[in-house]
Write an enzyme that holds these catalytic residues in place. Structure first.
Site, PDB file in Angstrom:
ATOM      1  N   GLU A  24      -2.947  -4.660  -3.132  1.00 25.48           N
ATOM      2  CA  GLU A  24      -3.423  -5.579  -4.169  1.00 25.48           C
ATOM      3  C   GLU A  24      -3.508  -4.881  -5.524  1.00 25.48           C
ATOM      4  OE1 GLU A  24      -4.672  -4.944  -1.217  1.00 25.48           O
ATOM      5  OE2 GLU A  24      -5.853  -6.600  -0.422  1.00 25.48           O
ATOM      6  N   CYS A  69      -4.251   0.580  -2.384  1.00 20.94           N
ATOM      7  CA  CYS A  69      -4.027  -0.684  -1.670  1.00 20.94           C
ATOM      8  C   CYS A  69      -2.933  -1.517  -2.337  1.00 20.94           C
ATOM      9  CB  CYS A  69      -5.291  -1.529  -1.670  1.00 20.94           C
ATOM     10  SG  CYS A  69      -6.672  -0.826  -0.773  1.00 20.94           S
ATOM     11  N   CYS A  91     -10.162  -5.342   0.057  1.00 14.75           N
ATOM     12  CA  CYS A  91     -11.306  -4.434   0.088  1.00 14.75           C
ATOM     13  C   CYS A  91     -12.137  -4.615  -1.191  1.00 14.75           C
ATOM     14  CB  CYS A  91     -10.848  -2.989   0.240  1.00 14.75           C
ATOM     15  SG  CYS A  91     -10.257  -2.255  -1.294  1.00 14.75           S
ATOM     16  N   CYS A 101     -10.489  -3.566  -4.520  1.00 18.76           N
ATOM     17  CA  CYS A 101      -9.457  -4.514  -4.977  1.00 18.76           C
ATOM     18  C   CYS A 101     -10.094  -5.797  -5.499  1.00 18.76           C
ATOM     19  CB  CYS A 101      -8.472  -4.811  -3.856  1.00 18.76           C
ATOM     20  SG  CYS A 101      -7.438  -3.386  -3.465  1.00 18.76           S
ATOM     21  N   GLU A 129       0.365   5.256   0.597  1.00 20.23           N
ATOM     22  CA  GLU A 129      -0.579   6.289   1.048  1.00 20.23           C
ATOM     23  C   GLU A 129      -0.106   7.681   0.623  1.00 20.23           C
ATOM     24  OE1 GLU A 129      -1.178   5.537   5.239  1.00 20.23           O
ATOM     25  OE2 GLU A 129      -2.342   3.723   4.771  1.00 20.23           O
ATOM     26  N   ASN A 185       0.840  -1.199   0.000  1.00 20.35           N
ATOM     27  CA  ASN A 185       0.000   0.000   0.000  1.00 20.35           C
ATOM     28  C   ASN A 185       0.875   1.249   0.000  1.00 20.35           C
ATOM     29  OD1 ASN A 185       0.609  -0.840   2.652  1.00 20.35           O
ATOM     30  ND2 ASN A 185      -1.133   0.220   3.525  1.00 20.35           N
TER      31      ASN A 185
END
Ligand code: THU
Length: 141
Positions: A64, A62, A95, A98, A53, A51
């Site tokens: 993935e 994310c 999530c 993803c 940010e 991830n």
């Protein structure tokens, strides 16, 4: 050319270890929730993600999706499995965003979850994504 190696427990373990390694590159100063992903393609190549940010929080991506986008940019289109690693006490399934991005390429994908305690779980993307929205052009001729 297809990977000749079966997706067995040894291959799963390698993928989980790759995800734990990828997690170390996570940039997550805001959530302090590092995630790593390792995506196995049909040729046997492993594509890593973590991830990433941003101070503008909504721009964070994310692990993935980073792995999928890297893989596609590197020429991969078919995937067998993804391992997702976190430091969390609970396992962290992908999530919804993803899941949708993974489903585009691999509805049959095997999803391996692992945390740093070594706890694990295994799912098929299809079971985590019932009634998925797919190619809306299907049926157009
Ligand atoms: N995150 C992932 O990387 N993958 C998931 O499946 C769930 C959430 C990241 C996004 C954000 O950087 C942090 O975890 C907290 O939500």
């Amino acid at each position: 050319m297809s990977d000749q190696r079966p997706f067995d427990d040894e291959r799963a373990k390698e993928l989980e270890n790759a995800a734990l390694e990828a997690m170390k590159n996570s940039y997550a100063p805001y959530s302090t929730f590092p995630v790593g992903a390792a995506l196995l393609d049909a040729q046997g190549r492993v594509h890593l993600g973590c991830n990433v940010e941003n101070a503008s929080l909504g721009l964070s991506v994310c692990a993935e999706r980073v792995a999928v986008f890297r893989a596609v940019a590197d020429g991969a289109r078919e995937f067998t499995a993804v391992a997702i690693a976190t430091t969390s006490d609970t396992l962290t399934p992908p999530c919804g965003a993803c899941r949708q991005v993974l489903y585009e390429f691999a509805p049959e994908l095997v999803i391996l979850l692992i945390n740093s305690k070594g706890e694990r779980a295994r799912y098929r993307l299809k079971e985590l994504m019932p009634l998925a929205f797919t190619d809306y052009r299907a049926g157009d001729e």
